[in-house]
Design a protein around this motif. Sequence first.
Motif, PDB file in Angstrom:
ATOM      1  N   ILE A 204       0.853  -1.194   0.000  1.00 47.02           N
ATOM      2  CA  ILE A 204       0.000   0.000   0.000  1.00 47.02           C
ATOM      3  C   ILE A 204       0.886   1.239   0.000  1.00 47.02           C
ATOM      4  CG2 ILE A 204      -1.746   1.292   1.285  1.00 47.02           C
ATOM      5  CD1 ILE A 204      -2.678  -1.345   2.476  1.00 47.02           C
ATOM      6  N   VAL A 205       0.738   2.048  -1.025  1.00 49.61           N
ATOM      7  CA  VAL A 205       1.520   3.286  -1.141  1.00 49.61           C
ATOM      8  C   VAL A 205       0.576   4.455  -0.887  1.00 49.61           C
ATOM      9  CG1 VAL A 205       2.937   4.719  -2.636  1.00 49.61           C
ATOM     10  CG2 VAL A 205       3.077   2.217  -2.795  1.00 49.61           C
ATOM     11  N   MET A 206       0.871   5.223   0.141  1.00 51.51           N
ATOM     12  CA  MET A 206       0.021   6.350   0.490  1.00 51.51           C
ATOM     13  C   MET A 206       0.722   7.677   0.206  1.00 51.51           C
ATOM     14  SD  MET A 206      -3.055   6.016   1.459  1.00 51.51           S
ATOM     15  CE  MET A 206      -4.220   4.719   1.888  1.00 51.51           C
ATOM     16  N   ASP A 207      -0.027   8.606  -0.334  1.00 47.64           N
ATOM     17  CA  ASP A 207       0.458   9.946  -0.629  1.00 47.64           C
ATOM     18  C   ASP A 207       0.300  10.798   0.634  1.00 47.64           C
ATOM     19  OD1 ASP A 207       0.976  12.477  -1.598  1.00 47.64           O
ATOM     20  OD2 ASP A 207      -0.854  12.595  -2.814  1.00 47.64           O
ATOM     21  N   GLY A 208       1.360  10.882   1.442  1.00 47.10           N
ATOM     22  CA  GLY A 208       1.298  11.586   2.723  1.00 47.10           C
ATOM     23  C   GLY A 208       0.915  13.048   2.577  1.00 47.10           C
ATOM     24  N   ARG A 209       1.506  13.704   1.580  1.00 52.38           N
ATOM     25  CA  ARG A 209       1.184  15.122   1.373  1.00 52.38           C
ATOM     26  C   ARG A 209      -0.278  15.280   0.967  1.00 52.38           C
ATOM     27  NH1 ARG A 209       3.371  20.102   0.303  1.00 52.38           N
ATOM     28  NH2 ARG A 209       2.342  21.335  -1.320  1.00 52.38           N
ATOM     29  N   GLY A 210      -0.742  14.386   0.108  1.00 48.96           N
ATOM     30  CA  GLY A 210      -2.139  14.439  -0.317  1.00 48.96           C
ATOM     31  C   GLY A 210      -3.086  14.245   0.852  1.00 48.96           C
ATOM     32  N   ILE A 211      -2.742  13.310   1.754  1.00 48.84           N
ATOM     33  CA  ILE A 211      -3.584  13.075   2.934  1.00 48.84           C
ATOM     34  C   ILE A 211      -3.617  14.322   3.809  1.00 48.84           C
ATOM     35  CG2 ILE A 211      -3.794  11.744   5.074  1.00 48.84           C
ATOM     36  CD1 ILE A 211      -2.586   9.370   3.555  1.00 48.84           C
ATOM     37  N   ALA A 212      -2.463  14.940   4.018  1.00 46.46           N
ATOM     38  CA  ALA A 212      -2.402  16.144   4.851  1.00 46.46           C
ATOM     39  C   ALA A 212      -3.253  17.264   4.249  1.00 46.46           C
ATOM     40  CB  ALA A 212      -0.953  16.608   4.994  1.00 46.46           C
ATOM     41  N   LEU A 213      -3.199  17.409   2.929  1.00 49.08           N
ATOM     42  CA  LEU A 213      -3.981  18.457   2.273  1.00 49.08           C
ATOM     43  C   LEU A 213      -5.483  18.166   2.348  1.00 49.08           C
ATOM     44  CD1 LEU A 213      -1.678  19.084  -0.820  1.00 49.08           C
ATOM     45  CD2 LEU A 213      -2.078  20.644   1.111  1.00 49.08           C
ATOM     46  N   ILE A 214      -5.867  16.891   2.234  1.00 47.93           N
ATOM     47  CA  ILE A 214      -7.282  16.528   2.359  1.00 47.93           C
ATOM     48  C   ILE A 214      -7.772  16.795   3.780  1.00 47.93           C
ATOM     49  CG2 ILE A 214      -8.782  14.494   2.575  1.00 47.93           C
ATOM     50  CD1 ILE A 214      -8.742  15.553  -0.200  1.00 47.93           C
ATOM     51  N   VAL A 215      -6.943  16.456   4.769  1.00 47.68           N
ATOM     52  CA  VAL A 215      -7.298  16.746   6.161  1.00 47.68           C
ATOM     53  C   VAL A 215      -7.494  18.253   6.337  1.00 47.68           C
ATOM     54  CG1 VAL A 215      -6.458  16.740   8.543  1.00 47.68           C
ATOM     55  CG2 VAL A 215      -6.213  14.692   7.130  1.00 47.68           C
ATOM     56  N   GLY A 216      -6.592  19.046   5.755  1.00 47.05           N
ATOM     57  CA  GLY A 216      -6.734  20.496   5.836  1.00 47.05           C
ATOM     58  C   GLY A 216      -7.999  20.981   5.159  1.00 47.05           C
ATOM     59  N   LEU A 217      -8.318  20.398   4.000  1.00 48.02           N
ATOM     60  CA  LEU A 217      -9.532  20.780   3.274  1.00 48.02           C
ATOM     61  C   LEU A 217     -10.777  20.483   4.102  1.00 48.02           C
ATOM     62  CD1 LEU A 217     -11.182  21.563   0.764  1.00 48.02           C
ATOM     63  CD2 LEU A 217     -10.824  19.245  -0.101  1.00 48.02           C
ATOM     64  N   VAL A 218     -10.850  19.285   4.661  1.00 45.04           N
ATOM     65  CA  VAL A 218     -12.024  18.902   5.461  1.00 45.04           C
ATOM     66  C   VAL A 218     -12.116  19.763   6.714  1.00 45.04           C
ATOM     67  CG1 VAL A 218     -13.063  17.037   6.821  1.00 45.04           C
ATOM     68  CG2 VAL A 218     -12.081  16.539   4.570  1.00 45.04           C
ATOM     69  N   ALA A 219     -10.974  19.968   7.415  1.00 44.08           N
ATOM     70  CA  ALA A 219     -10.987  20.767   8.644  1.00 44.08           C
ATOM     71  C   ALA A 219     -11.418  22.207   8.362  1.00 44.08           C
ATOM     72  CB  ALA A 219      -9.604  20.742   9.285  1.00 44.08           C
ATOM     73  N   ALA A 220     -10.886  22.792   7.286  1.00 45.81           N
ATOM     74  CA  ALA A 220     -11.249  24.165   6.946  1.00 45.81           C
ATOM     75  C   ALA A 220     -12.722  24.251   6.558  1.00 45.81           C
ATOM     76  CB  ALA A 220     -10.366  24.671   5.809  1.00 45.81           C
ATOM     77  N   SER A 221     -13.212  23.251   5.854  1.00 42.88           N
ATOM     78  CA  SER A 221     -14.618  23.237   5.461  1.00 42.88           C
ATOM     79  C   SER A 221     -15.526  23.177   6.684  1.00 42.88           C
ATOM     80  CB  SER A 221     -14.904  22.029   4.558  1.00 42.88           C
ATOM     81  OG  SER A 221     -14.144  22.083   3.373  1.00 42.88           O
ATOM     82  N   LEU A 222     -15.200  22.298   7.614  1.00 46.64           N
ATOM     83  CA  LEU A 222     -16.012  22.171   8.827  1.00 46.64           C
ATOM     84  C   LEU A 222     -15.959  23.447   9.659  1.00 46.64           C
ATOM     85  CD1 LEU A 222     -15.144  18.507   9.882  1.00 46.64           C
ATOM     86  CD2 LEU A 222     -17.296  19.336   8.906  1.00 46.64           C
ATOM     87  N   PHE A 223     -14.785  24.058   9.715  1.00 51.42           N
ATOM     88  CA  PHE A 223     -14.668  25.322  10.443  1.00 51.42           C
ATOM     89  C   PHE A 223     -15.547  26.394   9.804  1.00 51.42           C
ATOM     90  CE2 PHE A 223     -12.677  29.503  10.941  1.00 51.42           C
ATOM     91  CZ  PHE A 223     -12.631  29.609  12.327  1.00 51.42           C
ATOM     92  N   ALA A 224     -15.516  26.475   8.478  1.00 44.47           N
ATOM     93  CA  ALA A 224     -16.333  27.465   7.778  1.00 44.47           C
ATOM     94  C   ALA A 224     -17.817  27.229   8.032  1.00 44.47           C
ATOM     95  CB  ALA A 224     -16.034  27.421   6.281  1.00 44.47           C
ATOM     96  N   VAL A 225     -18.243  25.957   7.988  1.00 45.38           N
ATOM     97  CA  VAL A 225     -19.648  25.626   8.232  1.00 45.38           C
ATOM     98  C   VAL A 225     -20.047  26.015   9.651  1.00 45.38           C
ATOM     99  CG1 VAL A 225     -21.283  23.718   8.477  1.00 45.38           C
ATOM    100  CG2 VAL A 225     -19.735  23.783   6.523  1.00 45.38           C
ATOM    101  N   ALA A 226     -19.169  25.750  10.625  1.00 40.98           N
ATOM    102  CA  ALA A 226     -19.486  26.042  12.028  1.00 40.98           C
ATOM    103  C   ALA A 226     -19.644  27.534  12.278  1.00 40.98           C
ATOM    104  CB  ALA A 226     -18.392  25.474  12.928  1.00 40.98           C
ATOM    105  N   GLN A 227     -18.989  28.373  11.469  1.00 43.49           N
ATOM    106  CA  GLN A 227     -19.041  29.822  11.682  1.00 43.49           C
ATOM    107  C   GLN A 227     -20.146  30.503  10.894  1.00 43.49           C
ATOM    108  OE1 GLN A 227     -17.184  31.157  14.064  1.00 43.49           O
ATOM    109  NE2 GLN A 227     -16.352  29.098  14.376  1.00 43.49           N
ATOM    110  N   VAL A 228     -20.841  29.744  10.025  1.00 39.98           N
ATOM    111  CA  VAL A 228     -21.918  30.331   9.228  1.00 39.98           C
ATOM    112  C   VAL A 228     -23.023  30.822  10.162  1.00 39.98           C
ATOM    113  CG1 VAL A 228     -23.792  29.781   7.627  1.00 39.98           C
ATOM    114  CG2 VAL A 228     -21.476  29.034   7.128  1.00 39.98           C
ATOM    115  N   GLY A 229     -23.392  32.072  10.013  1.00 38.70           N
ATOM    116  CA  GLY A 229     -24.432  32.652  10.843  1.00 38.70           C
ATOM    117  C   GLY A 229     -23.977  33.053  12.226  1.00 38.70           C
ATOM    118  N   VAL A 230     -22.733  32.763  12.577  1.00 39.20           N
ATOM    119  CA  VAL A 230     -22.196  33.099  13.901  1.00 39.20           C
ATOM    120  C   VAL A 230     -21.161  34.201  13.757  1.00 39.20           C
ATOM    121  CG1 VAL A 230     -21.061  32.225  15.966  1.00 39.20           C
ATOM    122  CG2 VAL A 230     -22.598  30.729  14.671  1.00 39.20           C
TER     123      VAL A 230
END
Length: 507
Positions: A204-230
């Motif tokens: 199994i070959v995993m793209d570590g940088r890609g995983i880190a960027l996906i984690v950042g994308l999901v975390a930033a998305s959730l943060f943005a959603v949590a601040q909507v209307g607040v």
Amino acid sequence: MDLVEKLEATGGIWSPNYLPVTLANLTIVAIAAFDGLALVAALPSIADDLGGVALLPWVITAYLATSAVAGIMAGPIIDAVGVRRTFRATGVWFLFASAAAAAAPNMELLVAARALQGIGGGLVISVALTAVGLAYPQRLRARAFAANSMVWGTLGFGGPVITAGLLAVAGWRMIFVIQLPITALALAAGWRTLPSTRNKPQRIVMDGRGIALIVGLVAASLFAVAQVGVRWPLAAVGAAAAIAFGRAFWTNSGRTDGPLVSRIHITRFPLKRIHLTAGLVLIAGLAADNYLPLYMQTTRGRSESFAAFSVLFLTVGWSSAAFLVSRLLERWRETDAILLGSILMIPAVIWAGVGVALTWPIPVIFGAFYVMGAAIGFVSTAGLTLLQASADDSEMGRVNSAHQFIRTIGITYGVAVGGAILLFVVGHRIGDVEVVRDVLGGEDVVASGPTLDAIRDGLVWVLVFSGVAALGCLAAAMALWRNTRGLPLPVVGPGDGVSADAEPLSN
């Protein structure tokens, strides 16, 4: 043609040849469906028992975040070691994570257990989707997806009832305890029956940088959603960060050997159009459906239980259409069904919007959301079938994982934008959105007349946004239909269900 070939050519998903994998796959889907539909109703009980109300939303959010990341990571894993081995490890992981959630002594450990459970949940969904593409010939894949949708629809009606019974008899922990025998049953059913593309697992070959960027994308998305209307400025910062992570991930995918998601699994025809139509039709339907209970409970004065059940009409429409598509695809192209669903969504959204604006009878509004669900069922089921027909076995895991991730992100942003529109309208009309947040958080509040009218108008504008997404879906579906119109219909036969002389899809 010998007897085995005849059975493969004529048997259905419930025939002896496919029954073991069908039972295994449906049990896998039941794990994810029950977890997603049952836990929301138990949140007040969890808060009463464990305290830590500030962390309560993370019981759901932590699961969704790790599930999204695990889902996209599942592709390279499945393609390297096969569906069967991935499922064995995933099932055992989910089993222990569920036990940890059931035994959690405080809210912090429950959130941690849910994050671990989400890893298993994301892998489970990817395994279920990929198993359909590898275990069934093309002619049966739509029926397999329809059966999966029926499981979701059944648990949609039965889940709240089961949850209420469990809460009354044994408390919220039993929701996790009951997942243990379901998961064990799925493991027993799929241990040897699920397909595998690898006799010998590859590294199994995993793209570590890609995983880190996906984690950042999901975390930033959730943060943005949590601040909507607040906090709108912070919501904008989160959205900008999500876009930056997304662009960096795309750049990384084009420069890295063995990326987490290859660009061709996004842009190759017809995958690009399938991803786009599925994402947009889900935005069109779910952006408004998620706030239908709020409208029913406030503007229409219905009980919390009645309001909670209002979201099921879209789910039932989705399941019904999935079953119908599984029959229609015996004579239709997948692109015909996708186009039909895209067309159907537009009048359904208009119907819902006018019904909400003019306060039509509730059954009429429910009918509109049923048709919206049917549109999703047409596009989603036919799209998955075409997606798998366009992918080779060696890339089936990565293609399905990429599609599932795009759908998840589409739903996340659709619901977030819908909420932002509703809160903006309410805030603009009455200058305060606390009532909306209180109702969404399960509080028993009494809203004033102007607030009720503002919530109604807010939902109407959410449906306007849904209409824009529906128009985008129709444009993408028409382009997909035009580009495949001249190709011959596939001839179903034994094996993978496509004749040897059928032309491959190409742009």
